[in-house]
Structures are given as structure tokens and as C-alpha cells.
Design a protein around this motif. Structure first.
Motif, PDB file in Angstrom:
ATOM      1  N   GLY A 132       0.865  -1.167   0.000  1.00 36.09           N
ATOM      2  CA  GLY A 132       0.000   0.000   0.000  1.00 36.09           C
ATOM      3  C   GLY A 132       0.906   1.222   0.000  1.00 36.09           C
ATOM      4  O   GLY A 132       2.122   1.116  -0.143  1.00 36.09           O
ATOM      5  N   ILE A 133       0.329   2.387   0.184  1.00 32.25           N
ATOM      6  CA  ILE A 133       1.119   3.612   0.283  1.00 32.25           C
ATOM      7  C   ILE A 133       0.449   4.535   1.284  1.00 32.25           C
ATOM      8  O   ILE A 133      -0.776   4.676   1.295  1.00 32.25           O
ATOM      9  N   GLY A 134       1.250   5.143   2.140  1.00 30.25           N
ATOM     10  CA  GLY A 134       0.709   6.088   3.104  1.00 30.25           C
ATOM     11  C   GLY A 134       0.450   7.444   2.476  1.00 30.25           C
ATOM     12  O   GLY A 134       0.931   7.760   1.386  1.00 30.25           O
ATOM     13  N   THR A 135      -0.325   8.270   3.162  1.00 30.67           N
ATOM     14  CA  THR A 135      -0.630   9.596   2.632  1.00 30.67           C
ATOM     15  C   THR A 135       0.614  10.464   2.497  1.00 30.67           C
ATOM     16  O   THR A 135       0.618  11.425   1.720  1.00 30.67           O
ATOM     17  N   ASP A 136       1.680  10.125   3.224  1.00 34.51           N
ATOM     18  CA  ASP A 136       2.940  10.863   3.097  1.00 34.51           C
ATOM     19  C   ASP A 136       3.936  10.164   2.186  1.00 34.51           C
ATOM     20  O   ASP A 136       5.107  10.545   2.128  1.00 34.51           O
ATOM     21  N   GLY A 137       3.478   9.116   1.483  1.00 36.23           N
ATOM     22  CA  GLY A 137       4.345   8.418   0.532  1.00 36.23           C
ATOM     23  C   GLY A 137       5.155   7.288   1.122  1.00 36.23           C
ATOM     24  O   GLY A 137       6.026   6.747   0.434  1.00 36.23           O
ATOM     25  N   THR A 161       1.351   9.434  10.394  1.00 38.05           N
ATOM     26  CA  THR A 161       1.104   7.998  10.276  1.00 38.05           C
ATOM     27  C   THR A 161       0.368   7.469  11.497  1.00 38.05           C
ATOM     28  O   THR A 161      -0.559   6.651  11.385  1.00 38.05           O
ATOM     29  N   ARG A 162       0.749   7.936  12.681  1.00 35.16           N
ATOM     30  CA  ARG A 162       0.074   7.479  13.890  1.00 35.16           C
ATOM     31  C   ARG A 162      -1.402   7.889  13.870  1.00 35.16           C
ATOM     32  O   ARG A 162      -2.279   7.109  14.242  1.00 35.16           O
ATOM     33  N   GLN A 163      -1.690   9.097  13.397  1.00 35.09           N
ATOM     34  CA  GLN A 163      -3.082   9.534  13.306  1.00 35.09           C
ATOM     35  C   GLN A 163      -3.832   8.729  12.245  1.00 35.09           C
ATOM     36  O   GLN A 163      -5.005   8.366  12.436  1.00 35.09           O
ATOM     37  N   ASP A 164      -3.166   8.442  11.121  1.00 30.94           N
ATOM     38  CA  ASP A 164      -3.800   7.637  10.072  1.00 30.94           C
ATOM     39  C   ASP A 164      -4.155   6.245  10.580  1.00 30.94           C
ATOM     40  O   ASP A 164      -5.169   5.666  10.173  1.00 30.94           O
ATOM     41  N   ASN A 165      -3.339   5.696  11.472  1.00 25.87           N
ATOM     42  CA  ASN A 165      -3.546   4.340  11.965  1.00 25.87           C
ATOM     43  C   ASN A 165      -4.377   4.285  13.238  1.00 25.87           C
ATOM     44  O   ASN A 165      -4.726   3.195  13.709  1.00 25.87           O
TER      45      ASN A 165
END
Length: 260
Positions: A132-137, A161-165
């Protein structure tokens, strides 16, 4: 890099499953790189369906997870080993002992990382790596400014990333600050990479991955240097790409014998 713009996550999952099925039909003892998060779920759903309805077998396969949180106890519901068990391995016939994950509970994390690299090498390397890919790449948990040549190691997560997860945990403060992740150099050794991304929130990262410069600020951009990468996206995640018509034209006119 091949960019395929599809109708949605179900079509993307089916196309990725086609490539994985082709691997295991031709090479039953193939090695699959396993990612977690929301993006790969349609792939696992489709592979499970093909196992149950069409007899696709994974009895001789091996799997290697991309990453794991540091400090979560064995069996924690958000441990990536546990997530992969729920979402994939217990739904097919793969031997649980042949599915490996980094050890986020090791006393000596450095030694555990070296052992994980050695295990991948001993298995003959990864044939198909799901990403996959995170919103920050980020890919795996290689956050921005990760070394493009990095190997399996401990990393500190960004707050983004912590907020995304956080949606996977009961509270945001429960998301660990540290992870063990395959490095970008490790990921780049896979023979075929399948990256799946859907939704408008991924559009900026997808544009940087596909059309931006190769830069540690977008770790996924290193995939531009890999000889066999397939990027499976929907119209929303393709929203910031400049060459969408070219990608659509290329896919529509691709020879059927070529495959992914």
C-alpha cells in the motif's frame, strides 16, 4: 512502472490476485510479500475466494510481512502478525509456520532485524510483494527521509502515520511510536511489486510516487527504479496525475499475452 487506473478497489484486488494466482500456479513454492492496512484487503478477500471456490492452494508457499509494531504483546489484535492471520492466512491453506513477520518484541531488535533479512534470503527472496502507500508516501513503515538503500530496521512513526492508523486502535495514544520494517532496499529486491491505492486521500502520494522526482521525501518514489512495478489505482487516487489519459490508453491497448 505500469500504472493501471481501475473502477475501484474490488477490480484492483481482482487484478492483483490474478498476478498472485499466476505465480502460485507456475511456482507452488513461491514467496509472497504481505502488507497490512486497508489497501490490500480486497486482494486477500479475492485470494480467499479463489482458494475456497477454485482450489487455489498455498500449501507450499511462504509469506513475509512487511512490518510490525514494536512492543505489542503476542496476540494483540492490532499486531500485524495477528491482522494477517485474520485477513489472510487463516482463510487459506498456507502453513502458519511458513508465514513470517519481524519480531517487534525482541530484546535485541537489531539482531532480530538481521535474522529477518537472512530468512528472506534463505527463502530465495520475495517473488511478489504487495504494497500500500501512506498519505505521506511511505511504503512499509519507511517514513519520509528514509534511506533509499535501507534494510530491515526499527523506525519512529511520524505523527501523521500514527493519526492515520489510530482508526485501528481504541484511542490514538495507543498507537505505538516505533515499528520494525523492511527497508526500501529490502523491498526493492522483490521480483514483482504490486502497489494498490484507492481514494482521493492517496492522490498526492500517488502523484509523487509515479510522476515526482525520486526523493527520500516520498519513499515510494524509489519504486521508479525497479524493473517490474504495477501500480493499481482508482480514478480518485489518480486525481493529481498529469498523464492519466496515457495510462488509460496504455492499459487499454496492452497485449493480452503480456500479463502484469
Amino acid at each position: 512502472m505500469e500504472v493501471v487506473i481501475l473502477s475501484g478497489k474490488e477490480e484492483a484486488g481482482a487484478l492483483a490476485a490474478d498476478a498472485i494466482e499466476a505465480l502460485f500456479r507456475a511456482k507452488p513454492d513461491g514467496v509472497l510479500g504481505l502488507a497490512t492496512g486497508s489497501s490490500p484487503l480486497p486482494i486477500y478477500d479475492e485470494l480467499a475466494r479463489r482458494h475456497q471456490e477454485q482450489g487455489l492452494s498455498f500449501t507450499r508457499a511462504q509469506g513475509f510481512a512487511l512490518d510490525e509494531y514494536v512492543g505489542l504483546v503476542s496476540g494483540h489484535p492490532q499486531s500485524y502478525r495477528e491482522v494477517l492471520r485474520r485477513e489472510f492466512t487463516e482463510r487459506v491453506d498456507i502453513d502458519p509456520d511458513r508465514v513470517h513477520a519481524p519480531d517487534g518484541t525482541a530484546t535485541d531488535i537489531g539482531q532480530a532485524c538481521a535474522a529477518y533479512e537472512a530468512a528472506i534470503k534463505a527463502a530465495g527472496g520475495v517473488d511478489v510483494q504487495i504494497l500500500g502507500i501512506g498519505t505521506d508516501g511511505h511504503i512499509g513503515f519507511n517514513e519520509p527521509v528514509s534511506s533509499l538503500a535501507s534494510r530491515t530496521r526499527i523506525k519512529t512513526l511520524t505523527e501523521q502515520t500514527r493519526q492515520d492508523n489510530a482508526r485501528f486502535f481504541d484511542a490514538a495514544e495507543e498507537v505505538p511510536h516505533h515499528v520494525v520494517t523492511q527497508g526500501l532496499g529490502t523491498i526493492m529486491e522483490a521480483r514483482h511489486i504490486l502497489l494498490i491505492a484507492t481514494g482521493a486521500q492517496k492522490a498526492g502520494a500517488v502523484q509523487a510516487l509515479v510522476e515526482g522526482p525520486v526523493s527520500a521525501l516520498c519513499p515510494a518514489s524509489v519504486l521508479q527504479l525497479h524493473p517490474h512495478v504495477t501500480v493499481l489505482i482508482d480514478s480518485a487516487s489518480a486525481g493529481q496525475l498529469k498523464l492519466t489519459e496515457y495510462y488509460r490508453h496504455t492499459w487499454a491497448n496492452k497485449p493480452h499475452w503480456q500479463g502484469l
